[in-house]
Design an enzyme around this catalytic site. Structure first.
Site, PDB file in Angstrom:
ATOM      1  N   ASN A 149     -30.422 -31.580 -76.303  1.00  0.00           N
ATOM      2  CA  ASN A 149     -31.121 -30.765 -77.295  1.00  0.00           C
ATOM      3  C   ASN A 149     -32.038 -29.814 -76.537  1.00  0.00           C
ATOM      4  O   ASN A 149     -33.054 -30.232 -75.991  1.00  0.00           O
ATOM      5  CB  ASN A 149     -31.931 -31.688 -78.220  1.00  0.00           C
ATOM      6  CG  ASN A 149     -32.810 -30.910 -79.187  1.00  0.00           C
ATOM      7  OD1 ASN A 149     -32.694 -29.693 -79.307  1.00  0.00           O
ATOM      8  ND2 ASN A 149     -33.696 -31.622 -79.868  1.00  0.00           N
ATOM      9  N   TRP A 150     -31.639 -28.568 -76.512  1.00  0.00           N
ATOM     10  CA  TRP A 150     -32.391 -27.592 -75.703  1.00  0.00           C
ATOM     11  C   TRP A 150     -33.665 -27.127 -76.406  1.00  0.00           C
ATOM     12  O   TRP A 150     -34.465 -26.416 -75.812  1.00  0.00           O
ATOM     13  CB  TRP A 150     -31.511 -26.386 -75.383  1.00  0.00           C
ATOM     14  CG  TRP A 150     -30.337 -26.696 -74.497  1.00  0.00           C
ATOM     15  CD1 TRP A 150     -29.886 -27.941 -74.112  1.00  0.00           C
ATOM     16  CD2 TRP A 150     -29.460 -25.753 -73.879  1.00  0.00           C
ATOM     17  NE1 TRP A 150     -28.784 -27.810 -73.286  1.00  0.00           N
ATOM     18  CE2 TRP A 150     -28.499 -26.480 -73.133  1.00  0.00           C
ATOM     19  CE3 TRP A 150     -29.386 -24.350 -73.881  1.00  0.00           C
ATOM     20  CZ2 TRP A 150     -27.487 -25.853 -72.398  1.00  0.00           C
ATOM     21  CZ3 TRP A 150     -28.378 -23.733 -73.155  1.00  0.00           C
ATOM     22  CH2 TRP A 150     -27.445 -24.482 -72.421  1.00  0.00           C
ATOM     23  N   LYS A 151     -33.819 -27.444 -77.672  1.00  0.00           N
ATOM     24  CA  LYS A 151     -34.998 -27.021 -78.452  1.00  0.00           C
ATOM     25  C   LYS A 151     -35.176 -25.500 -78.335  1.00  0.00           C
ATOM     26  O   LYS A 151     -34.181 -24.795 -78.205  1.00  0.00           O
ATOM     27  CB  LYS A 151     -36.237 -27.811 -78.013  1.00  0.00           C
ATOM     28  CG  LYS A 151     -35.953 -29.329 -78.014  1.00  0.00           C
ATOM     29  CD  LYS A 151     -37.173 -30.188 -77.847  1.00  0.00           C
ATOM     30  CE  LYS A 151     -36.760 -31.655 -77.865  1.00  0.00           C
ATOM     31  NZ  LYS A 151     -37.894 -32.563 -77.770  1.00  0.00           N
ATOM     32  N   HIS A 168     -34.632 -34.030 -86.805  1.00  0.00           N
ATOM     33  CA  HIS A 168     -35.440 -34.218 -85.599  1.00  0.00           C
ATOM     34  C   HIS A 168     -36.917 -34.321 -85.990  1.00  0.00           C
ATOM     35  O   HIS A 168     -37.369 -33.629 -86.912  1.00  0.00           O
ATOM     36  CB  HIS A 168     -35.221 -33.048 -84.629  1.00  0.00           C
ATOM     37  CG  HIS A 168     -35.752 -33.349 -83.266  1.00  0.00           C
ATOM     38  ND1 HIS A 168     -37.092 -33.286 -82.973  1.00  0.00           N
ATOM     39  CD2 HIS A 168     -35.141 -33.780 -82.141  1.00  0.00           C
ATOM     40  CE1 HIS A 168     -37.274 -33.642 -81.704  1.00  0.00           C
ATOM     41  NE2 HIS A 168     -36.101 -33.952 -81.171  1.00  0.00           N
ATOM     42  N   GLU A 201     -39.460 -33.122 -84.724  1.00  0.00           N
ATOM     43  CA  GLU A 201     -40.186 -31.841 -84.679  1.00  0.00           C
ATOM     44  C   GLU A 201     -39.963 -31.049 -85.969  1.00  0.00           C
ATOM     45  O   GLU A 201     -40.849 -30.341 -86.440  1.00  0.00           O
ATOM     46  CB  GLU A 201     -39.768 -31.046 -83.428  1.00  0.00           C
ATOM     47  CG  GLU A 201     -40.316 -31.711 -82.167  1.00  0.00           C
ATOM     48  CD  GLU A 201     -39.475 -31.534 -80.922  1.00  0.00           C
ATOM     49  OE1 GLU A 201     -38.585 -30.663 -80.892  1.00  0.00           O
ATOM     50  OE2 GLU A 201     -39.696 -32.296 -79.954  1.00  0.00           O
ATOM     51  N   GLU A 247     -35.298 -41.771 -81.985  1.00  0.00           N
ATOM     52  CA  GLU A 247     -36.212 -41.074 -81.092  1.00  0.00           C
ATOM     53  C   GLU A 247     -37.654 -41.396 -81.489  1.00  0.00           C
ATOM     54  O   GLU A 247     -38.208 -40.739 -82.384  1.00  0.00           O
ATOM     55  CB  GLU A 247     -35.995 -39.558 -81.180  1.00  0.00           C
ATOM     56  CG  GLU A 247     -34.604 -39.107 -80.800  1.00  0.00           C
ATOM     57  CD  GLU A 247     -34.579 -37.647 -80.340  1.00  0.00           C
ATOM     58  OE1 GLU A 247     -34.036 -37.398 -79.275  1.00  0.00           O
ATOM     59  OE2 GLU A 247     -35.139 -36.785 -81.035  1.00  0.00           O
ATOM     60  N   GLY A 285     -41.006 -36.071 -74.976  1.00  0.00           N
ATOM     61  CA  GLY A 285     -41.710 -35.102 -74.146  1.00  0.00           C
ATOM     62  C   GLY A 285     -43.000 -35.623 -73.548  1.00  0.00           C
ATOM     63  O   GLY A 285     -43.807 -34.846 -73.036  1.00  0.00           O
ATOM     64  N   SER A 330     -37.794 -38.983 -73.555  1.00  0.00           N
ATOM     65  CA  SER A 330     -38.051 -39.080 -72.113  1.00  0.00           C
ATOM     66  C   SER A 330     -36.946 -39.806 -71.341  1.00  0.00           C
ATOM     67  O   SER A 330     -37.238 -40.539 -70.405  1.00  0.00           O
ATOM     68  CB  SER A 330     -39.422 -39.708 -71.854  1.00  0.00           C
ATOM     69  OG  SER A 330     -40.456 -38.891 -72.402  1.00  0.00           O
ATOM     70  N   GLY A 375     -33.843 -34.222 -74.178  1.00  0.00           N
ATOM     71  CA  GLY A 375     -34.582 -32.968 -74.308  1.00  0.00           C
ATOM     72  C   GLY A 375     -34.771 -32.317 -72.952  1.00  0.00           C
ATOM     73  O   GLY A 375     -33.864 -31.695 -72.402  1.00  0.00           O
TER      74      GLY A 375
END
Ligand code: 13P
Length: 253
Positions: free
Chosen positions: A9-11, A97, A99, A169, A175, A215, A236
């Site tokens: 997942n490149w965000k 997700h 976020e 997650e 992160g 992570s 990530g």
């Protein structure tokens, strides 16, 4: 045998040119070195999807988006529908997700609708769940996960479940460099599989891949992936470097 999967997942990272370079690098490494134990998925930004699709033509690497809207089309400024994603060669989409839940106020109800929209386009959904640190510390994490799973997925048919991959997650591990221990992750993965078994039956629950995210790095991936109910990872930060991403892929046995 359920699928082993490693998804990146490149965000909101990488310009178009940078995305093209990373896709090309990953495609080459997977072609030359992957022994095909794991399905590999990359999820760049929307902007990079059409050219990523062309670059991945003929590759085993699959292409995912990071979000979609729940309607087919209409007055939803700034949004993209599942059919639009499908039309540029996307096969997977991340839904739910943390976020998106946190910063864009996506509720379980909205996510259920998004999941339906994606499944209706035969997109495979990487459906994310996970508790915050506060929820874990107060001991409510199982309740939180249960409502995320039941409210987000239990409207689907047993047949639809072949298009669902779950990603656990924990928000506190995303992160932060803090990874859930393999025991903590396995406990929640086993719990999710039990929930799926209760709703859809044992046979279907055994077919659903459940990925861990938060992570994951080359040096902790093997331990996490060795757990019975951990079928791969949603990566990530470490997915933004082709070598690190591939070292995580190699940790699948
Ligand atoms: P990190 O691997 O950077 O912790 O991110 C995990 C994640 O959110 C993947 O969706």
């Amino acid at each position: 045998m359920r699928k082993k999967i490693v998804a990146g997942n490149w965000k909101m990272n990488k310009t178009l040119v940078e995305s093209q370079a990373l896709i090309t690098e990953i495609r080459g490494i997977v072609r030359d070195e992957n022994t095909n134990k794991a399905e590999v998925i990359v999820c760049p930004t929307f902007l990079a999807l059409p050219s990523a699709s062309k670059l991945l033509d003929g590759s085993t690497v699959k292409l995912g988006a990071q979000n979609c809207h729940f309607e087919e089309s209409g007055a939803y400024t700034g949004e993209l529908s599942a059919s639009m994603l499908k039309s540029v060669g996307v096969s997977h989409v991340i839904i739910g997700h943390s976020e998106r839940r946190q910063y864009f106020h996506e509720t379980n109800e909205m996510l259920a609708k998004k999941t339906t929209a994606a499944v209706n386009q035969a997109l495979t959904v990487l459906f994310c769940v996970g508790e915050t640190l506060q929820e874990r510390e107060s001991g409510s994490h199982f309740d939180i996960i249960k409502s995320q799973i039941s409210e987000g997925l239990f409207h689907l048919s047993a047949k639809d479940m072949s298009l669902i991959v779950v990603a656990y997650e924990p928000v506190w591990a995303i992160g932060t460099g803090l990874t859930a221990s393999s025991e903590q992750a396995e406990e929640v993965h086993a719990f999710i599989r039990t929930l799926l078994a209760e709703k859809f039956g044992e046979a279907i629950s055994e077919e659903v891949s459940i990925l861990y995210g938060g992570s994951v790095k080359p040096d902790n991936a093997a331990e996490l992936f060795s757990q019975k109910n951990i079928d791969g990872g949603l990566i990530g930060g470490a997915a933004l470097k082709a070598r690190d991403f591939f070292d995580i892929i190699k940790a699948i046995k």
